[in-house]
Design a protein around this motif. Structure first.
Motif, PDB file in Angstrom:
ATOM      1  N   GLN A   1       3.824   3.502   2.729  1.00 19.42           N
ATOM      2  CA  GLN A   1       4.638   2.477   1.892  1.00 19.42           C
ATOM      3  C   GLN A   1       4.323   1.148   2.623  1.00 19.42           C
ATOM      4  O   GLN A   1       4.161   0.189   1.903  1.00 19.42           O
ATOM      5  CB  GLN A   1       6.248   2.730   2.044  1.00 19.42           C
ATOM      6  N   GLN A   2       4.313   1.091   3.854  1.00 21.26           N
ATOM      7  CA  GLN A   2       3.742  -0.203   4.626  1.00 21.26           C
ATOM      8  C   GLN A   2       2.499  -0.514   4.204  1.00 21.26           C
ATOM      9  O   GLN A   2       2.323  -1.807   4.067  1.00 21.26           O
ATOM     10  CB  GLN A   2       4.120   0.232   6.171  1.00 21.26           C
ATOM     11  N   LEU A   3       1.479   0.368   4.190  1.00 28.01           N
ATOM     12  CA  LEU A   3      -0.034   0.019   3.821  1.00 28.01           C
ATOM     13  C   LEU A   3      -0.056  -0.566   2.379  1.00 28.01           C
ATOM     14  O   LEU A   3      -0.519  -1.698   2.217  1.00 28.01           O
ATOM     15  CB  LEU A   3      -0.773   1.204   3.963  1.00 28.01           C
ATOM     16  N   GLU A   4       0.705   0.171   1.371  1.00 27.89           N
ATOM     17  CA  GLU A   4       0.785  -0.307   0.124  1.00 27.89           C
ATOM     18  C   GLU A   4       1.241  -1.874  -0.072  1.00 27.89           C
ATOM     19  O   GLU A   4       0.858  -2.369  -0.848  1.00 27.89           O
ATOM     20  CB  GLU A   4       1.553   0.684  -0.606  1.00 27.89           C
ATOM     21  N   LEU A   5       2.290  -2.023   0.747  1.00 19.48           N
ATOM     22  CA  LEU A   5       2.875  -3.768   0.667  1.00 19.48           C
ATOM     23  C   LEU A   5       2.257  -4.332   1.674  1.00 19.48           C
ATOM     24  O   LEU A   5       2.618  -5.567   2.006  1.00 19.48           O
ATOM     25  CB  LEU A   5       4.333  -3.477   0.670  1.00 19.48           C
ATOM     26  N   LEU A   6       1.177  -4.084   2.147  1.00 17.59           N
ATOM     27  CA  LEU A   6       0.396  -4.742   3.393  1.00 17.59           C
ATOM     28  C   LEU A   6       1.308  -5.068   4.488  1.00 17.59           C
ATOM     29  O   LEU A   6       1.206  -6.361   4.947  1.00 17.59           O
ATOM     30  CB  LEU A   6      -0.323  -6.004   2.657  1.00 17.59           C
ATOM     31  N   VAL A   7       2.085  -4.269   4.842  1.00 21.38           N
ATOM     32  CA  VAL A   7       2.880  -4.225   6.128  1.00 21.38           C
ATOM     33  C   VAL A   7       3.874  -5.146   6.274  1.00 21.38           C
ATOM     34  O   VAL A   7       5.278  -4.872   5.690  1.00 21.38           O
ATOM     35  CB  VAL A   7       2.275  -4.168   7.415  1.00 21.38           C
ATOM     36  N   LEU A   8       3.872  -6.544   6.150  1.00 20.29           N
ATOM     37  CA  LEU A   8       5.007  -7.453   6.518  1.00 20.29           C
ATOM     38  C   LEU A   8       5.756  -7.658   5.334  1.00 20.29           C
ATOM     39  O   LEU A   8       7.082  -7.529   5.316  1.00 20.29           O
ATOM     40  CB  LEU A   8       4.251  -8.865   6.751  1.00 20.29           C
ATOM     41  N   PRO A   9       5.280  -7.689   3.958  1.00 16.13           N
ATOM     42  CA  PRO A   9       6.183  -7.599   2.732  1.00 16.13           C
ATOM     43  C   PRO A   9       6.836  -6.314   2.738  1.00 16.13           C
ATOM     44  O   PRO A   9       8.295  -6.435   2.276  1.00 16.13           O
ATOM     45  CB  PRO A   9       5.335  -7.463   1.692  1.00 16.13           C
ATOM     46  N   PHE A  10       6.470  -5.161   3.155  1.00 16.05           N
ATOM     47  CA  PHE A  10       7.264  -3.988   3.375  1.00 16.05           C
ATOM     48  C   PHE A  10       8.487  -4.504   4.009  1.00 16.05           C
ATOM     49  O   PHE A  10       9.776  -4.010   3.535  1.00 16.05           O
ATOM     50  CB  PHE A  10       6.596  -2.921   4.073  1.00 16.05           C
ATOM     51  N   PHE A  11       8.523  -4.916   5.352  1.00 14.30           N
ATOM     52  CA  PHE A  11       9.375  -5.151   6.171  1.00 14.30           C
ATOM     53  C   PHE A  11      10.416  -6.287   5.559  1.00 14.30           C
ATOM     54  O   PHE A  11      11.710  -6.167   5.688  1.00 14.30           O
ATOM     55  CB  PHE A  11       9.216  -5.508   7.603  1.00 14.30           C
ATOM     56  N   ILE A  12      10.017  -7.264   4.735  1.00 14.93           N
ATOM     57  CA  ILE A  12      10.966  -8.239   4.068  1.00 14.93           C
ATOM     58  C   ILE A  12      11.640  -7.446   2.975  1.00 14.93           C
ATOM     59  O   ILE A  12      12.889  -7.639   2.974  1.00 14.93           O
ATOM     60  CB  ILE A  12      10.065  -9.357   3.688  1.00 14.93           C
TER      61      ILE A  12
ATOM     62  N   ARG B   1       5.391   9.475   7.909  1.00 18.73           N
ATOM     63  CA  ARG B   1       4.034   9.400   7.262  1.00 18.73           C
ATOM     64  C   ARG B   1       4.180   8.705   5.901  1.00 18.73           C
ATOM     65  O   ARG B   1       3.400   7.854   5.511  1.00 18.73           O
ATOM     66  CB  ARG B   1       3.183  10.602   7.283  1.00 18.73           C
ATOM     67  N   ILE B   2       5.334   8.923   5.232  1.00 21.39           N
ATOM     68  CA  ILE B   2       5.626   8.486   3.909  1.00 21.39           C
ATOM     69  C   ILE B   2       5.888   6.991   3.997  1.00 21.39           C
ATOM     70  O   ILE B   2       5.331   6.162   3.375  1.00 21.39           O
ATOM     71  CB  ILE B   2       6.695   9.238   3.247  1.00 21.39           C
ATOM     72  N   HIS B   3       6.605   6.721   5.157  1.00 20.91           N
ATOM     73  CA  HIS B   3       6.788   5.428   5.506  1.00 20.91           C
ATOM     74  C   HIS B   3       5.642   4.436   5.765  1.00 20.91           C
ATOM     75  O   HIS B   3       5.157   3.359   5.620  1.00 20.91           O
ATOM     76  CB  HIS B   3       7.779   5.137   6.842  1.00 20.91           C
ATOM     77  N   LEU B   4       4.450   5.274   6.483  1.00 20.81           N
ATOM     78  CA  LEU B   4       3.526   4.555   6.819  1.00 20.81           C
ATOM     79  C   LEU B   4       2.535   4.347   5.650  1.00 20.81           C
ATOM     80  O   LEU B   4       1.985   3.262   5.419  1.00 20.81           O
ATOM     81  CB  LEU B   4       2.443   5.500   7.557  1.00 20.81           C
TER      82      LEU B   4
ATOM     83  N   LYS C   1      -0.733  14.166  -3.370  1.00 20.30           N
ATOM     84  CA  LYS C   1      -0.459  13.640  -5.103  1.00 20.30           C
ATOM     85  C   LYS C   1       0.537  12.436  -5.176  1.00 20.30           C
ATOM     86  O   LYS C   1       0.765  12.152  -6.482  1.00 20.30           O
ATOM     87  CB  LYS C   1       0.019  14.961  -5.547  1.00 20.30           C
ATOM     88  N   ARG C   2       1.106  11.727  -4.391  1.00 19.32           N
ATOM     89  CA  ARG C   2       1.924  10.800  -4.383  1.00 19.32           C
ATOM     90  C   ARG C   2       1.135   9.680  -5.094  1.00 19.32           C
ATOM     91  O   ARG C   2      -0.043   9.174  -4.934  1.00 19.32           O
ATOM     92  CB  ARG C   2       2.495  10.002  -3.099  1.00 19.32           C
ATOM     93  N   SER C   3       1.609   8.952  -6.118  1.00 24.71           N
ATOM     94  CA  SER C   3       1.032   7.762  -6.848  1.00 24.71           C
ATOM     95  C   SER C   3       1.324   6.717  -5.963  1.00 24.71           C
ATOM     96  O   SER C   3       2.320   6.411  -5.541  1.00 24.71           O
ATOM     97  CB  SER C   3       1.398   7.788  -8.125  1.00 24.71           C
ATOM     98  N   PHE C   4       0.685   5.683  -6.376  1.00 26.30           N
ATOM     99  CA  PHE C   4       0.651   4.219  -5.819  1.00 26.30           C
ATOM    100  C   PHE C   4       2.149   3.723  -6.082  1.00 26.30           C
ATOM    101  O   PHE C   4       2.334   3.621  -7.084  1.00 26.30           O
ATOM    102  CB  PHE C   4      -0.499   3.416  -6.355  1.00 26.30           C
ATOM    103  N   TRP C   5       2.760   3.289  -5.071  1.00 33.05           N
ATOM    104  CA  TRP C   5       4.059   2.441  -5.180  1.00 33.05           C
ATOM    105  C   TRP C   5       4.933   3.298  -5.788  1.00 33.05           C
ATOM    106  O   TRP C   5       5.920   2.774  -6.625  1.00 33.05           O
ATOM    107  CB  TRP C   5       4.001   1.158  -6.087  1.00 33.05           C
ATOM    108  N   SER C   6       4.966   4.573  -5.330  1.00 33.18           N
ATOM    109  CA  SER C   6       6.021   5.371  -6.067  1.00 33.18           C
ATOM    110  C   SER C   6       7.395   5.086  -5.416  1.00 33.18           C
ATOM    111  O   SER C   6       8.371   5.539  -6.425  1.00 33.18           O
ATOM    112  CB  SER C   6       5.800   6.893  -5.563  1.00 33.18           C
ATOM    113  N   PHE C   7       7.657   4.412  -4.655  1.00 30.47           N
ATOM    114  CA  PHE C   7       8.989   4.013  -4.037  1.00 30.47           C
ATOM    115  C   PHE C   7       9.924   3.335  -5.291  1.00 30.47           C
ATOM    116  O   PHE C   7      10.853   3.270  -5.096  1.00 30.47           O
ATOM    117  CB  PHE C   7       8.938   3.090  -2.866  1.00 30.47           C
ATOM    118  N   VAL C   8       9.074   2.598  -6.021  1.00 31.95           N
ATOM    119  CA  VAL C   8      10.017   1.961  -7.104  1.00 31.95           C
ATOM    120  C   VAL C   8      10.650   2.892  -8.181  1.00 31.95           C
ATOM    121  O   VAL C   8      11.626   2.328  -8.716  1.00 31.95           O
ATOM    122  CB  VAL C   8       8.836   1.054  -7.827  1.00 31.95           C
TER     123      VAL C   8
END
Length: 108
Positions: free
Chosen positions: A46-57, A41-44, A98-105
């Protein structure tokens, strides 16, 4: 989130993969594994935040850079920012609340 069980879609070493909006898993019992589902679900998110295709790139580019750096595919995979965030927080079932937007950075 749509859960799909199919042991033929995944390589031998993988038990699951998230391809928005699906979480694909090898075994049906993983549907009840809260840690596994939370990780995916964390990956879901992340994928939404990057609009899916850019996530995979981004994921692929970061993996290739880390393979060159670590000279080991598994170590490279575990050090991808998306995976680092998911593994570090998979046990915290409230993380996504409570995760903030684009936390993966923070895990780059």
């Amino acid at each position: 989130m749509l859960l799909v069980v199919n042991k033929y879609l995944l390589r031998k070493r993988f038990v699951g993969i998230t391809l928005w909006p699906f979480i694909i898993m090898k075994r049906a019992d993983l549907k009840n594994d809260t840690i596994f589902i939370n990780h995916e679900r964390i990956h879901l998110r992340q994928q939404l935040e990057l609009l899916v295709l850019p996530f995979f790139i981004w994921y692929l580019v970061e993996y290739l850079i880390k393979v060159l750096y670590y000279k080991n595919g598994y170590v490279a995979y575990r050090n991808i920012s998306f995976e680092r965030e998911a593994y570090q927080n998979e046990n915290n079932l409230d993380y996504l609340k409570k995760r903030s937007f684009w936390s993966f950075v923070k895990y780059l």
